[in-house]
Design a protein around this motif. Structure first.
Motif, PDB file in Angstrom:
ATOM      1  N   ILE A 133       0.876  -1.167   0.000  1.00 15.00           N
ATOM      2  CA  ILE A 133       0.000   0.000   0.000  1.00 15.00           C
ATOM      3  C   ILE A 133       0.913   1.217   0.000  1.00 15.00           C
ATOM      4  CG2 ILE A 133      -1.822   1.245   1.187  1.00 15.00           C
ATOM      5  CD1 ILE A 133      -2.599  -1.409   2.523  1.00 15.00           C
ATOM      6  N   VAL A 134       1.028   1.888  -1.136  1.00 15.27           N
ATOM      7  CA  VAL A 134       1.867   3.085  -1.235  1.00 15.27           C
ATOM      8  C   VAL A 134       1.022   4.240  -0.725  1.00 15.27           C
ATOM      9  CG1 VAL A 134       3.235   4.553  -2.740  1.00 15.27           C
ATOM     10  CG2 VAL A 134       3.071   2.107  -3.208  1.00 15.27           C
ATOM     11  N   ALA A 135       1.314   4.678   0.498  1.00 10.41           N
ATOM     12  CA  ALA A 135       0.508   5.684   1.172  1.00 10.41           C
ATOM     13  C   ALA A 135       1.265   7.000   1.226  1.00 10.41           C
ATOM     14  CB  ALA A 135       0.156   5.212   2.581  1.00 10.41           C
ATOM     15  N   GLY A 136       1.002   7.878   0.287  1.00 10.57           N
ATOM     16  CA  GLY A 136       1.606   9.206   0.306  1.00 10.57           C
ATOM     17  C   GLY A 136       2.460   9.482  -0.912  1.00 10.57           C
TER      18      GLY A 136
ATOM     19  N   CYS B 277      -1.608  11.967  -3.899  1.00 12.93           N
ATOM     20  CA  CYS B 277      -0.170  12.193  -4.104  1.00 12.93           C
ATOM     21  C   CYS B 277       0.506  10.960  -4.695  1.00 12.93           C
ATOM     22  CB  CYS B 277       0.502  12.576  -2.793  1.00 12.93           C
ATOM     23  SG  CYS B 277       0.017  14.187  -2.190  1.00 12.93           S
ATOM     24  N   ALA B 278       0.148   9.776  -4.206  1.00 17.60           N
ATOM     25  CA  ALA B 278       0.731   8.558  -4.748  1.00 17.60           C
ATOM     26  C   ALA B 278       0.193   8.272  -6.149  1.00 17.60           C
ATOM     27  CB  ALA B 278       0.441   7.373  -3.833  1.00 17.60           C
ATOM     28  N   SER B 279      -1.069   8.611  -6.381  1.00 16.95           N
ATOM     29  CA  SER B 279      -1.681   8.287  -7.662  1.00 16.95           C
ATOM     30  C   SER B 279      -1.259   9.212  -8.796  1.00 16.95           C
ATOM     31  CB  SER B 279      -3.204   8.315  -7.531  1.00 16.95           C
ATOM     32  OG  SER B 279      -3.620   7.355  -6.593  1.00 16.95           O
ATOM     33  N   SER B 280      -1.104  10.517  -8.489  1.00 16.70           N
ATOM     34  CA  SER B 280      -0.807  11.453  -9.585  1.00 16.70           C
ATOM     35  C   SER B 280       0.145  12.578  -9.197  1.00 16.70           C
ATOM     36  CB  SER B 280      -2.112  12.070 -10.095  1.00 16.70           C
ATOM     37  OG  SER B 280      -2.688  12.860  -9.075  1.00 16.70           O
TER      38      SER B 280
ATOM     39  N   ALA C  27      10.851  17.066  -7.748  1.00 14.15           N
ATOM     40  CA  ALA C  27      11.243  16.198  -6.644  1.00 14.15           C
ATOM     41  C   ALA C  27      10.269  15.054  -6.389  1.00 14.15           C
ATOM     42  CB  ALA C  27      11.402  17.019  -5.367  1.00 14.15           C
ATOM     43  N   ILE C  28       9.023  15.167  -6.868  1.00 14.37           N
ATOM     44  CA  ILE C  28       7.993  14.168  -6.575  1.00 14.37           C
ATOM     45  C   ILE C  28       7.631  13.403  -7.845  1.00 14.37           C
ATOM     46  CG2 ILE C  28       5.631  13.832  -5.722  1.00 14.37           C
ATOM     47  CD1 ILE C  28       7.614  14.803  -3.591  1.00 14.37           C
ATOM     48  N   VAL C  29       7.543  12.088  -7.726  1.00 11.52           N
ATOM     49  CA  VAL C  29       7.123  11.239  -8.839  1.00 11.52           C
ATOM     50  C   VAL C  29       5.649  11.517  -9.117  1.00 11.52           C
ATOM     51  CG1 VAL C  29       6.803   8.867  -9.612  1.00 11.52           C
ATOM     52  CG2 VAL C  29       8.806   9.471  -8.247  1.00 11.52           C
ATOM     53  N   GLN C  30       5.304  11.770 -10.361  1.00  6.60           N
ATOM     54  CA  GLN C  30       3.930  12.115 -10.746  1.00  6.60           C
ATOM     55  C   GLN C  30       3.121  10.848 -11.032  1.00  6.60           C
ATOM     56  OE1 GLN C  30       2.900  15.434 -10.565  1.00  6.60           O
ATOM     57  NE2 GLN C  30       4.911  15.511  -9.613  1.00  6.60           N
TER      58      GLN C  30
ATOM     59  N   ALA D  32     -13.667  15.545  -2.201  1.00  8.65           N
ATOM     60  CA  ALA D  32     -12.343  15.372  -2.794  1.00  8.65           C
ATOM     61  C   ALA D  32     -11.705  16.740  -2.991  1.00  8.65           C
ATOM     62  CB  ALA D  32     -12.447  14.626  -4.120  1.00  8.65           C
ATOM     63  N   SER D  33     -10.632  17.006  -2.245  1.00 11.18           N
ATOM     64  CA  SER D  33      -9.946  18.289  -2.378  1.00 11.18           C
ATOM     65  C   SER D  33      -9.042  18.294  -3.596  1.00 11.18           C
ATOM     66  CB  SER D  33      -9.144  18.580  -1.114  1.00 11.18           C
ATOM     67  OG  SER D  33      -8.200  17.546  -0.901  1.00 11.18           O
ATOM     68  N   ALA D  34      -8.684  17.141  -4.049  1.00 12.42           N
ATOM     69  CA  ALA D  34      -7.885  17.026  -5.268  1.00 12.42           C
ATOM     70  C   ALA D  34      -8.384  15.801  -6.017  1.00 12.42           C
ATOM     71  CB  ALA D  34      -6.417  16.876  -4.918  1.00 12.42           C
ATOM     72  N   THR D  35      -8.378  15.861  -7.295  1.00 11.19           N
ATOM     73  CA  THR D  35      -8.867  14.731  -8.081  1.00 11.19           C
ATOM     74  C   THR D  35      -7.710  14.076  -8.804  1.00 11.19           C
ATOM     75  OG1 THR D  35      -9.292  16.190  -9.947  1.00 11.19           O
ATOM     76  CG2 THR D  35     -11.128  15.747  -8.455  1.00 11.19           C
TER      77      THR D  35
END
Length: 192
Positions: free
Chosen positions: A70-73, A102-105, A113-116, A177-180
Motif C-alpha cells: 500500500i503506497v501511502a503518500g 499524491c501517490a496516484s498522480s 522532486a515528486i514522482v507524478q 475530494a480536495s484534489a482529483t
C-alpha cells in the motif's frame, strides 16, 4: 443430475478456487507509509476498523513476507528506487494499492522532486482517491482488490503489459475530494 447438482465443498471444489480463496483471505501488507496517508493507513489497521477480519492484521516489516504494497503518500525521486527494490523483493503474486492523490498522480506537488504517479515505478492494481483518504475508502479499495483476486482476474493482468489492473475505487469516507486524480486511460472505474 450429475456432479453439477452437488454444491461445492472441499471434495468437489476446484483447486484454483481454493487457492484464490486462500490468497484473498491471507494478504499481508508491507509497511510502506510515506506521508500523511500513512496515518490513515495505520488507523485502518487499528481496533475501530480492524483489518484482522480480512486476515491482514499484521503489517509485515520484511518485503519477503508481504504480498500487498500500500503506497501511502507522495513518492520522492530519491524514494523511487527504494520503493522498486521493496516491490521486487516481495513474493509472487503481489499486488499494489496506490493510496491518496499524491501517490496516484503527484497531487499538489507538481515539481521535479515528486514522482507524478507511482504507476511509473510499479504496476498499480487499485487506486484509492482522497487527500488523505479515510479508513473506509482504503478498506473499500482493499475489498475491491479481494474481489478481483477471488475472480482470478489478477492472474492474467501482467502478461506482456507489465501493468496492474488500474481499478479506481470511489471515495466513501464522506469527505469532499480536495484534489482529483489525473485521468489515466488505463484506469477503469468500479461500480459501487
Amino acid at each position: 443430475m450429475g456432479i453439477e447438482a452437488v454444491s461445492h465443498n472441499f471434495l468437489t471444489g476446484r483447486l484454483e478456487d481454493m487457492v484464490q480463496w486462500a490468497r484473498k483471505n491471507s494478504m499481508w501488507p508491507a509497511t510502506f507509509g510515506l506521508a500523511c496517508c500513512a496515518i490513515e493507513m495505520m488507523g485502518t489497521g487499528a481496533a475501530h476498523y480492524d483489518l484482522g477480519r480480512y486476515g491482514m492484521e499484521v503489517f509485515r516489516a520484511s518485503p519477503r513476507q508481504a504480498d500487498l504494497m500500500i503506497v501511502a503518500g507522495r513518492v520522492s525521486q530519491k524514494m523511487a528506487p527504494v520503493l522498486r527494490q521493496v516491490y521486487d523483493q516481495m513474493v509472487e503474486p503481489k499486488w499494489v494499492i496506490s493510496m491518496g492523490v499524491c501517490a496516484s498522480s503527484g497531487g499538489m506537488f507538481n515539481n521535479y522532486a515528486i514522482v507524478q504517479g507511482v504507476d511509473q515505478i510499479v504496476p498499480v492494481d487499485v487506486y484509492v482517491p482522497g487527500c488523505p483518504p479515510g479508513p473506509e475508502t482504503l478498506m473499500h479499495g482493499i475489498l475491491t482488490l479481494h474481489e478481483a483476486v477471488s475472480n482470478g482476474e489478477l492472474l492474467k493482468r501482467r502478461g506482456n503489459s507489465k501493468q496492474g489492473l488500474g481499478i479506481q475505487s470511489p471515495q466513501l469516507d464522506g469527505q469532499t475530494a480536495s484534489a482529483t486524480l489525473v485521468p489515466n486511460p488505463r484506469v477503469r472505474k468500479v461500480k459501487s
